[in-house]
Design a protein around this motif. Structure first.
Motif, PDB file in Angstrom:
ATOM      1  N   LEU A  26      -9.025  -8.459   2.227  1.00 45.19           N
ATOM      2  CA  LEU A  26      -8.427  -7.938   1.183  1.00 45.19           C
ATOM      3  C   LEU A  26      -7.444  -6.588   1.480  1.00 45.19           C
ATOM      4  N   GLN A  27      -8.034  -5.824   2.542  1.00 47.72           N
ATOM      5  CA  GLN A  27      -7.324  -4.633   3.029  1.00 47.72           C
ATOM      6  C   GLN A  27      -5.948  -5.413   3.532  1.00 47.72           C
ATOM      7  N   ALA A  28      -6.021  -6.255   4.213  1.00 43.33           N
ATOM      8  CA  ALA A  28      -4.801  -6.796   4.788  1.00 43.33           C
ATOM      9  C   ALA A  28      -3.740  -7.316   3.671  1.00 43.33           C
ATOM     10  N   LEU A  29      -4.239  -7.553   2.602  1.00 41.63           N
ATOM     11  CA  LEU A  29      -3.309  -7.898   1.369  1.00 41.63           C
ATOM     12  C   LEU A  29      -2.456  -6.748   0.809  1.00 41.63           C
ATOM     13  N   VAL A  30      -3.057  -5.346   0.899  1.00 39.83           N
ATOM     14  CA  VAL A  30      -2.409  -4.540   0.439  1.00 39.83           C
ATOM     15  C   VAL A  30      -0.930  -4.135   0.913  1.00 39.83           C
ATOM     16  N   PRO A  31      -0.697  -4.247   2.116  1.00 39.55           N
ATOM     17  CA  PRO A  31       0.906  -3.654   2.483  1.00 39.55           C
ATOM     18  C   PRO A  31       1.730  -4.833   1.578  1.00 39.55           C
ATOM     19  N   ALA A  32       1.463  -6.058   1.623  1.00 37.09           N
ATOM     20  CA  ALA A  32       2.250  -6.866   0.886  1.00 37.09           C
ATOM     21  C   ALA A  32       2.489  -6.737  -0.700  1.00 37.09           C
ATOM     22  N   ALA A  33       1.142  -6.217  -1.047  1.00 36.32           N
ATOM     23  CA  ALA A  33       1.072  -5.887  -2.658  1.00 36.32           C
ATOM     24  C   ALA A  33       1.827  -4.560  -2.791  1.00 36.32           C
ATOM     25  N   VAL A  34       1.713  -3.554  -1.996  1.00 37.47           N
ATOM     26  CA  VAL A  34       2.509  -2.461  -2.227  1.00 37.47           C
ATOM     27  C   VAL A  34       4.023  -2.614  -1.902  1.00 37.47           C
ATOM     28  N   ALA A  35       4.560  -3.543  -1.211  1.00 37.19           N
ATOM     29  CA  ALA A  35       5.824  -3.816  -0.793  1.00 37.19           C
ATOM     30  C   ALA A  35       6.408  -4.486  -1.988  1.00 37.19           C
ATOM     31  N   ALA A  36       5.634  -5.447  -2.751  1.00 40.74           N
ATOM     32  CA  ALA A  36       6.159  -5.979  -3.784  1.00 40.74           C
ATOM     33  C   ALA A  36       6.344  -5.215  -4.889  1.00 40.74           C
ATOM     34  N   ALA A  37       5.461  -4.180  -5.183  1.00 40.15           N
ATOM     35  CA  ALA A  37       5.281  -3.269  -6.058  1.00 40.15           C
ATOM     36  C   ALA A  37       6.438  -2.216  -5.870  1.00 40.15           C
ATOM     37  N   ARG A  38       6.761  -2.087  -4.801  1.00 41.55           N
ATOM     38  CA  ARG A  38       7.742  -1.023  -4.326  1.00 41.55           C
ATOM     39  C   ARG A  38       9.206  -1.595  -4.792  1.00 41.55           C
TER      40      ARG A  38
END
Length: 146
Positions: A26-38
Motif C-alpha cells: 500500500l505504501q508503494a502506491l502512495v506516491p502515484a496517488a499523491v502525484a495524481a491528486a497533485r
C-alpha cells in the motif's frame, strides 16, 4: 466527500478488518496517488483561483468606492480616521482570504479489506433499508456514520 466514501462502500466497518495488513504494498502506491491528486489540483487551480479571487476583487472595489464616498469634504478628523481604519481593516481581511501557494494535500489514511473468500458481499449484508443488519453492526457504526 461523504457521498464518495459511501459509494465506494468505505465506512467504519472497513477500518476494523483485523486482518493482516500489507503495508509495504500500500505504501508503494502512495506516491502515484499523491502525484495524481497533485495533477488534479494543478489542473483546476486557475478555475478555483478565479472562483475565489473574482468575488474578492469585486468586494475590494466596493470597499474602495465606500472609502471615496465616505471621505467627503468637511468631515471631521475623527470620522476620517474611522473610515480609513475600517477600509484598511477590510483590505487586510480581503488579503487574508486570497489564496497563495500550492493547495494543501494530505494523505489521511489508506484502508484495505483483506481478501476473504468466505466473507459475504457488502451487498448481502444490507437490509431492505440499505443499512447493515443489527447483528453485524458494531455499536460505534451508527455514531461514526453520523
Amino acid at each position: 466527500m461523504a457521498d464518495a466514501l459511501r459509494d465506494a462502500k468505505v465506512g467504519p466497518r472497513l477500518a476494523r478488518t483485523g486482518g493482516p495488513c500489507v503495508r509495504d504494498g500500500l505504501q508503494a502506491l502512495v506516491p502515484a496517488a499523491v502525484a495524481a491528486a497533485r495533477a488534479h489540483l494543478d489542473a483546476g487551480r486557475a478555475a478555483w483561483e478565479e472562483q475565489i479571487s473574482g468575488p474578492l476583487a469585486t468586494y475590494r472595489d466596493h470597499v474602495a468606492q465606500w472609502r471615496t464616498d465616505s471621505l467627503l469634504p468637511g468631515i471631521t478628523g475623527r470620522r476620517e480616521r474611522l473610515v480609513e481604519e475600517t477600509a484598511d481593516e477590510l483590505a487586510r481581511l480581503l488579503d487574508q482570504l486570497h489564496t497563495t501557494g500550492r493547495p494543501l494535500l494530505r494523505v489521511l489514511a489508506v484502508l484495505d479489506r483483506p481478501d476473504d473468500p468466505d466473507a459475504p458481499d457488502a451487498e448481502d449484508e444490507a437490509d431492505s433499508s440499505g443499512g447493515t443488519f443489527a447483528s453485524d453492526a458494531h455499536p460505534s457504526d451508527a455514531q461514526a456514520e453520523n
